[in-house]
Design an enzyme around this catalytic site. Structure first.
Site, PDB file in Angstrom:
ATOM      1  N   LYS A   1       0.739  -1.257  -0.044  1.00  0.00           N
ATOM      2  CA  LYS A   1      -0.010  -0.069  -0.219  1.00  0.00           C
ATOM      3  C   LYS A   1       0.857   1.270   0.102  1.00  0.00           C
ATOM      4  O   LYS A   1       0.705   2.134  -0.709  1.00  0.00           O
ATOM      5  CB  LYS A   1      -0.897  -0.016   1.125  1.00  0.00           C
ATOM      6  CG  LYS A   1      -1.565   1.333   1.751  1.00  0.00           C
ATOM      7  CD  LYS A   1      -2.461   1.563   0.570  1.00  0.00           C
ATOM      8  CE  LYS A   1      -2.914   3.101   0.996  1.00  0.00           C
ATOM      9  NZ  LYS A   1      -4.447   3.632   0.684  1.00  0.00           N
TER      10      LYS A   1
ATOM     11  N   CYS B   1      -3.507  11.120   1.997  1.00  0.00           N
ATOM     12  CA  CYS B   1      -2.819   9.925   1.723  1.00  0.00           C
ATOM     13  C   CYS B   1      -1.265  10.346   1.316  1.00  0.00           C
ATOM     14  O   CYS B   1      -0.498   9.783   2.191  1.00  0.00           O
ATOM     15  CB  CYS B   1      -3.379   9.025   0.764  1.00  0.00           C
ATOM     16  SG  CYS B   1      -5.185   8.380   1.443  1.00  0.00           S
TER      17      CYS B   1
ATOM     18  N   GLY C   1      -1.274  16.643  -3.085  1.00  0.00           N
ATOM     19  CA  GLY C   1      -1.779  17.007  -1.823  1.00  0.00           C
ATOM     20  C   GLY C   1      -2.631  15.648  -1.216  1.00  0.00           C
ATOM     21  O   GLY C   1      -2.425  14.721  -1.562  1.00  0.00           O
TER      22      GLY C   1
HETATM   23  C1  UDX Z   1      -4.613   8.416  -3.191  1.00  0.00           C
HETATM   24  C2  UDX Z   1      -4.181   7.243  -3.951  1.00  0.00           C
HETATM   25  O1  UDX Z   1      -4.580   7.413  -5.339  1.00  0.00           O
HETATM   26  C3  UDX Z   1      -5.083   6.096  -3.501  1.00  0.00           C
HETATM   27  O2  UDX Z   1      -4.979   4.941  -4.145  1.00  0.00           O
HETATM   28  C4  UDX Z   1      -5.123   6.095  -1.991  1.00  0.00           C
HETATM   29  O3  UDX Z   1      -5.752   5.010  -1.527  1.00  0.00           O
HETATM   30  C5  UDX Z   1      -5.476   7.320  -1.186  1.00  0.00           C
HETATM   31  O4  UDX Z   1      -4.397   8.278  -1.751  1.00  0.00           O
HETATM   32  P1  UDX Z   1      -6.269  10.448  -3.258  1.00  0.00           P
HETATM   33  O5  UDX Z   1      -5.355  11.247  -2.429  1.00  0.00           O
HETATM   34  O6  UDX Z   1      -7.941  10.523  -2.975  1.00  0.00           O
HETATM   35  O7  UDX Z   1      -5.682   8.963  -3.699  1.00  0.00           O
HETATM   36  O8  UDX Z   1      -6.044  11.438  -4.709  1.00  0.00           O
HETATM   37  P2  UDX Z   1      -5.129  11.106  -6.110  1.00  0.00           P
HETATM   38  O9  UDX Z   1      -6.146  11.298  -7.127  1.00  0.00           O
HETATM   39  O10 UDX Z   1      -4.225   9.950  -6.051  1.00  0.00           O
HETATM   40  O11 UDX Z   1      -4.199  12.412  -6.192  1.00  0.00           O
HETATM   41  C6  UDX Z   1      -3.284  12.643  -5.103  1.00  0.00           C
HETATM   42  C7  UDX Z   1      -2.582  14.382  -5.445  1.00  0.00           C
HETATM   43  O12 UDX Z   1      -1.737  13.950  -6.340  1.00  0.00           O
HETATM   44  C8  UDX Z   1      -3.680  15.367  -5.693  1.00  0.00           C
HETATM   45  O13 UDX Z   1      -3.244  16.362  -4.961  1.00  0.00           O
HETATM   46  C9  UDX Z   1      -3.374  15.498  -7.214  1.00  0.00           C
HETATM   47  O14 UDX Z   1      -3.899  16.659  -7.524  1.00  0.00           O
HETATM   48  C10 UDX Z   1      -1.966  15.099  -7.415  1.00  0.00           C
HETATM   49  N1  UDX Z   1      -1.605  14.723  -8.900  1.00  0.00           N
HETATM   50  C11 UDX Z   1      -2.448  13.436  -9.050  1.00  0.00           C
HETATM   51  C12 UDX Z   1      -0.930  15.315  -9.519  1.00  0.00           C
HETATM   52  O15 UDX Z   1      -0.386  16.359  -9.145  1.00  0.00           O
HETATM   53  N2  UDX Z   1      -0.535  14.667 -10.784  1.00  0.00           N
HETATM   54  C13 UDX Z   1      -1.017  13.699 -11.172  1.00  0.00           C
HETATM   55  O16 UDX Z   1      -0.767  13.356 -12.466  1.00  0.00           O
HETATM   56  C14 UDX Z   1      -1.925  12.831 -10.538  1.00  0.00           C
END
Ligand code: UDX
Length: 433
Positions: free
Chosen positions: A202, A258, A255
């Site tokens: 994870k 997680c 951000g």
């Molecule tokens: C994440 C994980 O993807 C998930 O598997 C876990 O269980 C919980 O954490 P989440 O935090 O909901 O999920 O969002 P996610 O869509 O993965 O985005 C996380 C961060 O990365 C966001 O701030 C998003 O804006 C950023 N991000 C994501 C980027 O800056 N670029 C990307 O290409 C993808």
């Protein structure tokens, strides 16, 4: 089957509603009476698409229940799943207090052969602590499992219903068979592994995704100096099968609830056996923390400083389709702009009020109910979060006497269109545009 999910955050509520839709008797438990009351009325206390109808159909079918009573929930349960938060401590290590407290509260009611499954994100070794806490209070023979979740906010229901895989970390066949039966309706590959592998996987998955984002942002920064275009560079890299074009659009860094926490957790955990110069996770965390300022400074230089400027910030959540503001870039950007003398307006489709008293009470800050109102009279617009409403907004409808800057932080807008609409366009690593 009777199931219990302890903790009604977005993981707990989504899992409860999905398991109930498979026909199981599911009890969601939380100490927060207000939350339990609203869930019992079919109201989700946060914004998550598709969750309210699933919750409501679970309640009306009689399969889904919410309670603050551990006794009512756990008596007769076959599986008790813990989905409470594991936030970061000051030093980045994870705080297990909610897991420990809930295990103690549950232990008195566990019956022989119950499966105690940990869905909360925890490090390898935590199952030993779980067993110790439970066995001090419960004399019965129990089974233990690690069931990590991989769902994303904003698409939690679909991620739970259609997962890439279900990871089942177990020590015996009995536990595996019951958990296999529970997840059979998902028709997803089930990966049977040891609890330690499940727990580490994870973190390893999330931290790898975080690394990809940081990597894209570093390349974006290099584009700035090289006169290259990040979209072109990523498109070329992504067409390589070994790399793939998913999940690395540039921005202000990751951000949410997680990635920041999970990267810091592995940084703290690996400190025990990696030297500082070997600690990749500490490095990822450091680079991500520097990112917002790195990007903001460019806008500051282009505009000749922020003092006395009116700046509109579009998007207050940490990403689209959620009202979650944990580690949202706006919470860094807006104070910086205010400290540097700007007058700030903001807009978000779902966030009702910014999660900071300090920002919310400043006379130079105002949140407005529409994009049009937020951007009226602004010297610069920062399109911070790629909400559909923001990226599909018709910026040509904004008529100002002065030429405004439009900073497209996530490279979601079409530069030519924005320039034609009369703006100075600034992208992120799009330096040839
Ligand atoms: C994440 C994980 O993807 C998930 O598997 C876990 O269980 C919980 O954490 P989440 O935090 O909901 O999920 O969002 P996610 O869509 O993965 O985005 C996380 C961060 O990365 C966001 O701030 C998003 O804006 C950023 N991000 C994501 C980027 O800056 N670029 C990307 O290409 C993808």
């Amino acid at each position: 089957m009777k199931l219990v999910i302890i903790g009604t955050g977005f993981v707990g509520v989504t899992s409860s509603a999905v398991y109930a839709s498979f026909g199981h008797q599911v009890y969601g438990v939380d100490v927060d009476e207000g939350k339990i009351a609203s869930l019992s009325r079919g109201e989700v206390p946060f914004y998550e698409p598709k969750l309210a109808p699933l919750l409501q159909s679970g309640l009306s079918s009689g399969n889904l229940h919410f309670t603050t009573s551990y006794r009512e929930a756990i008596e007769g349960a076959h599986i008790v799943i813990f989905a409470v938060g594991t936030p970061s401590r000051e030093d980045g290590s994870i705080d297990l207090q909610y897991l420990e407290t809930s295990l103690k509260q549950a232990a008195d009611y566990l019956q022989p052969q119950t499966i105690v499954a940990i869905k909360s994100t925890v490090l390898p070794g935590t199952l030993d602590l779980v067993k110790k806490i439970v066995s001090e209070r419960c004399p019965h023979q129990l089974h233990y499992a690690s069931l990590p979740e991989f769902l994303k906010e904003g698409s939690a229901v679909d991620d739970t219903l259609y997962p890439d895989r279900v990871v089942i970390g177990v020590e015996d066949d009995f536990t595996y068979r019951l958990l296999e039966q529970l997840h059979a309706p998902l028709k997803a590959p089930l990966l049977r592994v040891s609890p330690a592998s499940a727990q580490l996987a994870k973190y390893a998955s999330n931290d790898y995704l975080a690394l990809r984002i940081v990597y894209a942002n570093v390349i974006s920064e290099i584009c700035h100096h090289a006169g290259a275009d990040i979209d072109e560079v990523l498109a070329i890299m992504g067409s390589e099968k070994r790399i793939g074009s998913h999940y690395w659009y540039p921005g202000l860094g990751y951000g949410g609830s997680c990635f920041p926490k999970d990267v810091k957790a592995l940084a703290a955990y690996t400190k025990q056996f990696l030297s500082d110069s070997e600690n990749l996770f500490a490095f990822i965390n450091g680079l991500n923390n520097k990112r917002p300022l790195q990007v903001l400074n460019k806008l500051e230089q282009t505009m000749g400083g922020f003092h006395g400027k009116k700046i509109a910030v579009l998007g207050l959540s940490f990403k689209p389709n959620t009202d979650d503001q944990r580690e949202a870039p706006a919470l860094f950007i807006i104070p910086y702009l205010l400290e540097h003398g700007a007058v700030v307006t903001s807009y978000d489709p779902m966030v009702k009020a910014i999660a900071s008293e300090t920002i919310g009470s400043q006379p130079n800050y105002r949140q407005l109910p529409s994009i049009a109102e937020a951007v009226a009279g602004a010297d610069a617009i920062i399109a911070l979060i790629e909400w559909q409403e923001i990226i599909s907004f018709d910026f040509s409808s904004v008529k100002e006497a002065k030429k405004q800057y439009l900073f497209d932080v996530r490279n979601q807008l079409i530069p030519e269109k924005i320039k034609l609409a009369g703006f100075y366009y600034l992208g992120n690593g799009r330096y040839s545009k």
